[in-house]
Design an enzyme around this catalytic site. Structure first.
Site, short mmCIF file in Angstrom:
data_model
loop_
_atom_site.label_atom_id
_atom_site.label_comp_id
_atom_site.label_asym_id
_atom_site.label_seq_id
_atom_site.Cartn_x
_atom_site.Cartn_y
_atom_site.Cartn_z
N GLU A 1 -16.45 42.37 -2.77
CA GLU A 1 -16.38 41.77 -1.44
C GLU A 1 -15.23 42.38 -0.65
O GLU A 1 -14.10 42.47 -1.15
CB GLU A 1 -16.15 40.26 -1.53
CG GLU A 1 -17.28 39.48 -2.19
CD GLU A 1 -17.00 37.98 -2.26
OE1 GLU A 1 -17.97 37.22 -2.44
OE2 GLU A 1 -15.82 37.57 -2.15
N CYS A 2 -15.49 42.81 0.57
CA CYS A 2 -14.49 43.23 1.55
C CYS A 2 -13.53 44.28 0.99
O CYS A 2 -13.88 45.45 0.88
CB CYS A 2 -13.74 42.01 2.09
SG CYS A 2 -12.95 42.31 3.70
N GLY A 3 -12.30 43.89 0.61
CA GLY A 3 -11.37 44.86 0.05
C GLY A 3 -11.93 45.55 -1.18
O GLY A 3 -11.61 46.71 -1.45
#
Length: 452
Positions: free
Chosen positions: A327-329
């Site tokens: 997720e994301c990072g």
């Protein structure tokens, strides 16, 4: 059981500062305090946990639209606590669109049946504060406004002036204030407050804030107004898992954005969680699957690139068909390159392309997604609710696997595609809370079992 919500009239009034001060002051009195945060924020909850020594929980009525599941995310955790303190998000009635009952702090307070203590900014105001409090107290008659706390007050005389006006023109009790110099302002950067793991003097700041809170806020009266009957409920979730599984997840200064409820949900389903550090470890631990949460890989890009052996072990796990979810990072880390202020850093390279940091938010807020392929979430067409909040873009020619929309007041105000899948690796900017639909988590576990 003592329970209350601290909610601001808007963002920026010092809601988090007041919340942290009250958490610290109550903890110093010996209370077991269970903290909560309305909405999807990861950083505020980490601050809460640092003070109370208990994991703070997100109560998010967009990502958890079912009222029973939402209530479970709240009532499950404070049975052994003395006080439950809920920090609101944005302004009290601010949510998704203009509907005051859509994902707002006020709507959650009503669903949970807890009183609200309003936080206002006392800087450069006096009698006008009474008009503000009156408006908030009368805007929704179904909401219990139990009191008001004034932040950033210049002096005791200034406080008495504001207090006198509020109590003259409204029926709302003033519970105290924080002076403008209660503590040094907590530093922030592009995603909000700087995470607690990066702050060397945070405990000293908390000591100062707790002392100021105990001196200037009537905690005894606050707790009197927060006394509610105990409420217990049964677990609304029905999924189970008989096969023991091991899930290794990234946990260090670069990656630490996880919803505590997600991690506990996994543990309850016979999943052993094994933390690892992409910054410090030399290789991935043995596991059935891997989970890379969000965080700040851009802050640690040099260190992540330097740990080439670990990056190679991640790519090897992908090539061997181990399920990986990011997720994301985590997406930024699994990409090929990460560019920060003109400097380019090598990352894992599962997905071809470059993450590029941007001066402004590229996506912010709640969104609804639909999978365009079979994935760990389930078959093609699976609906997923989530939240995006990032100052980067992933420049790539990889095919996207999610169709995403932002909806306000029943209207689609933005639509885009995102998310990437290669082999058994899935990565996107979307942060997901599994309480929204237990079948999403059941599907992920089935996906892991099939791969092993």
């Amino acid at each position: 059981m003592k329970q209350f919500m601290l909610a601001g009239v808007s963002s920026g009034v010092g809601k988090t500062t007041v919340t942290l001060g009250i958490l610290k002051a109550l903890a110093d009195r010996g209370y077991q305090v269970q903290p909560y945060k309305i909405g999807p924020d990861y950083i505020d909850t980490a601050y809460h946990s640092r003070i109370t020594k208990r994991p703070s929980r997100n109560v998010d009525s967009f990502m958890i639209p079912d009222d029973q599941s939402l209530a479970w995310s709240y009532y499950k955790w404070h049975g052994d606590a003395d006080v439950a303190v809920v920090e609101g998000v944005m302004g009290l009635f601010d949510g998704l669109g203009t509907d005051k009952d859509c994902a707002s702090s006020a709507s959650v307070a009503k669903k949970l049946g807890i009183p609200v203590v309003l936080i206002i900014d006392g800087k450069a105001t006096s009698t006008s504060a009474a008009a503000m409090v009156h408006g908030f107290a009368t805007f929704d008659p179904d909401l219990d406004i139990a009191g008001v706390i004034i932040n950033r007050v210049a002096s005791q005389t200034h406080f008495e002036l504001i207090k006198g006006a509020i109590e003259r023109y409204t029926d709302v009790e003033v519970l105290g204030y924080l002076p403008k110099n209660a503590t040094a302002e907590l530093p922030s950067r592009h995603l909000g407050l700087i995470p607690d793991v990066e702050m060397d003097d945070l405990d000293r700041r908390f000591e100062d804030l707790g002392a100021a809170t105990a001196k200037h806020i009537n905690l005894d009266r606050l707790l009197e107004k927060a006394e509610l009957p105990d409420k217990r409920m049964t677990n609304p979730f029905r999924i189970s898992n008989d096969q023991p599984l091991t899930l290794a997840y990234a946990l260090d200064d670069a990656f630490h954005f996880y919803y505590e409820d997600n991690l506990d949900f996994l543990r309850e389903l016979n999943v052993q969680l094994v933390p690892f550090s992409p910054l410090k470890d030399k290789e991935l631990p043995a596991a059935d699957a891997y989970y890379f949460g969000g965080g700040f890989p851009e802050v640690y890009a040099q260190e992540l690139m330097a740990n080439a052996d670990f990056r190679a072990s991640v790519k090897k796990a992908h090539e061997q068909g181990r399920p990986i979810y990011a997720e994301c990072g985590g997406l930024m880390y699994l990409g090929e390159l990460l560019e920060v202020e003109g400097q380019v850093y090598e990352m894992v390279g599962i997905f071809k392309g470059k993450s590029l940091m941007t001066p402004g938010l590229k996506s912010f807020g709640y969104c609804q997604a639909e999978t365009q392929v079979d994935s760990l979430f389930g078959p093609k067409g699976t609906a997923v609710r989530g939240h995006e909040f990032h100052h980067s873009v992933f420049e790539t020619e990889e095919d996207t696997v999610l169709k995403l929309e932002k909806v306000r007041d029943g209207q689609v105000v933005a639509a885009w595609t995102g998310g990437y899948q290669k082999g058994r690796t899935f990565a996107s900017y979307l942060h997901v809370h599994f309480y929204q639909d237990e079948q999403l988590l059941a599907n992920w576990l089935d996906y892991i079992k099939e791969a092993n």
